[in-house]
Motif scaffolding. Structure first.
Motif: not given
Length: 328
Positions: A85-96
Motif C-alpha cells: 500500500t505504499a503511497g496510498v493515503v486514507v484520510a478521515f478529517y475535518m476542514s474548511n
C-alpha cells in the motif's frame, strides 16, 4: 439552525471500548453525507450505513458531510487496504479549506500506506487559521493490524481542546494555549473521508510509490458519527448546546493512563522534537527529555518541501485538481 445529529450504531465490539463509550442516535448515510468524488469508486452498501472507497489508476474517491460543524464528536469504523500500500493515503478529517483558502482550519487522521511487510502508520495533525507553515504532525504505530478488521477512529473537538481516539483510547490531546493564538481550529468545518495517491511524499518521503498492480485499494467505512453543532453556511452561526454535550465527557483518569502508555510504546514522531524543521520547538510544545531520548532513534519524517499536501479531494492519477501488533 438546529444542530444535525448524525450517527451510526456500533456493530463491532472493540477490545478497548469502556463504559464511557458514547451512544448517539442514528440516521442513514444519505441523510448525513454525499459522495465527494470518485464515481463508481465509491460504493454505498445496501444497509445504507457502510461505504467502500477505492483507489485505482483512474481515480481515488471520497465522501463529505452535508453540514458544517463548529465543535462536536466525529467518528468512523475503518478497515484499511491490505498487502502493498505504499503511497496510498486514507484520510478521515475535518476542514474548511474550500471556504477559507488562505486561512483554513483542519483536524486530521491520515493513514499512510507502506511496502509489503511493513505496517500502516497513523498520523494526526492540526492546522488553524492557515498555519500550514507549522505542521503539528504526530505519527504512531498501532497495537493491531488495521487491515484485519474494523477499528474506530474518533475526533472530539471543543473550543479549548481536541482529542484523537482509537477504539475509545485517547492517543493525543491538543489543548488550546494562549501562545497558539489563531493556530487552534476555531471556524466551522466539514467532515471528509478520502483515499488518494500520495506517491510524492507518503512513504519514505516519496521513495516508494503507489503500485497499481495491487489496485484497486479499498478502504471500508462504517459506524459513521456526526454529532455536533451544525452551522448555517451563509450565516455562519449555529444554535448549539454546550461543548460537553456535543463531545461527551473528556479524558477519564483510566483513559489518560492508556494514552500515556500508548504514546510511550507507539508514538514514532512528534513535530515538537523535529530539529530539522524547527530550530526551536513551537511555543505550545512541552518538551519531555525522556520522550525526546526515546524518539531520537526514529529518523525525522520527510514531508517533501514541508508545505501542506492537502487531501486531494478530486485527485486522479496525472491530475492534481484539489476539490503495531503489540498491545499496551
Amino acid at each position: 439552525m438546529e444542530g444535525l445529529l448524525v450517527v451510526f450504531s456500533y456493530s463491532i465490539l472493540f477490545a478497548f471500548v469502556s463504559a464511557s463509550s458514547r451512544n448517539f442516535p442514528i440516521i442513514p448515510f444519505d441523510e448525513g453525507y454525499s459522495p465527494l468524488f470518485g464515481d463508481s469508486n465509491l460504493v454505498i452498501h445496501r444497509d445504507g450505513e457502510s461505504v467502500h472507497l477505492s483507489l485505482d489508476e483512474r481515480t481515488g474517491s471520497g465522501f463529505v458531510s452535508h453540514d458544517l460543524y463548529l465543535h462536536g464528536y466525529f467518528s468512523a469504523s475503518i478497515k484499511l487496504p491490505a498487502d502493498y500500500t505504499a503511497g496510498v493515503v486514507v484520510a478521515f478529517y475535518m476542514s474548511n479549506g474550500d471556504m477559507y483558502q488562505n486561512n483554513h482550519d483542519e483536524i486530521d487522521f491520515e493513514f499512510l500506506g507502506n511496502i509489503r511487510g511493513k505496517n500502516w502508520r497513523i498520523q494526526t495533525n492540526v492546522y488553524g487559521n492557515g498555519s500550514t507553515n507549522i505542521g503539528r504532525e504526530e505519527r504512531y504505530g498501532l497495537w493491531f493490524d488495521p487491515t484485519d478488521d474494523f477499528h474506530q477512529y474518533s475526533i472530539s473537538w471543543t473550543d479549548s481542546q481536541i482529542i484523537f481516539y482509537v477504539d475509545n483510547v485517547p492517543i493525543r490531546e491538543v489543548t488550546r494555549t494562549e501562545s497558539m493564538g489563531g493556530d487552534f481550529p476555531s471556524k466551522a468545518m466539514t467532515l471528509y473521508a478520502t483515499i488518494w495517491d500520495a506517491s510524492d511524499w507518503a512513504t519514505n518521503g516519496g521513495k516508494y510509490r503507489v503500485n497499481y498492480k495491487y489496485a484497486p485499494y479499498v478502504a471500508e467505512f462504517s459506524d459513521l458519527v456526526l454529532h455536533g453543532c451544525a452551522v448555517d453556511p451563509i450565516e455562519q452561526v449555529g444554535k448549539c448546546e454546550n461543548d460537553e454535550k456535543n463531545t461527551g465527557s473528556g479524558v477519564t483518569p483510566a483513559q489518560r493512563m492508556k494514552m500515556e502508555n500508548f504514546r510511550k510504546k507507539h508514538m514514532t514522531y512528534s513535530y515538537c522534537y523535529d530539529r530539522v524543521r524547527y530550530k526551536a520547538p513551537p511555543s505550545e510544545c512541552v518538551i519531555n527529555s525522556q520522550e525526546a531520548e526515546r524518539l531520537r532513534k526514529f529518523d525525522p519524517v520527510t514531508f517533501g518541501s514541508g508545505r501542506h499536501h492537502g487531501k486531494r479531494h478530486r485527485h486522479t492519477r496525472g491530475s492534481h485538481t484539489e476539490a503495531a501488533s503489540s498491545s499496551f
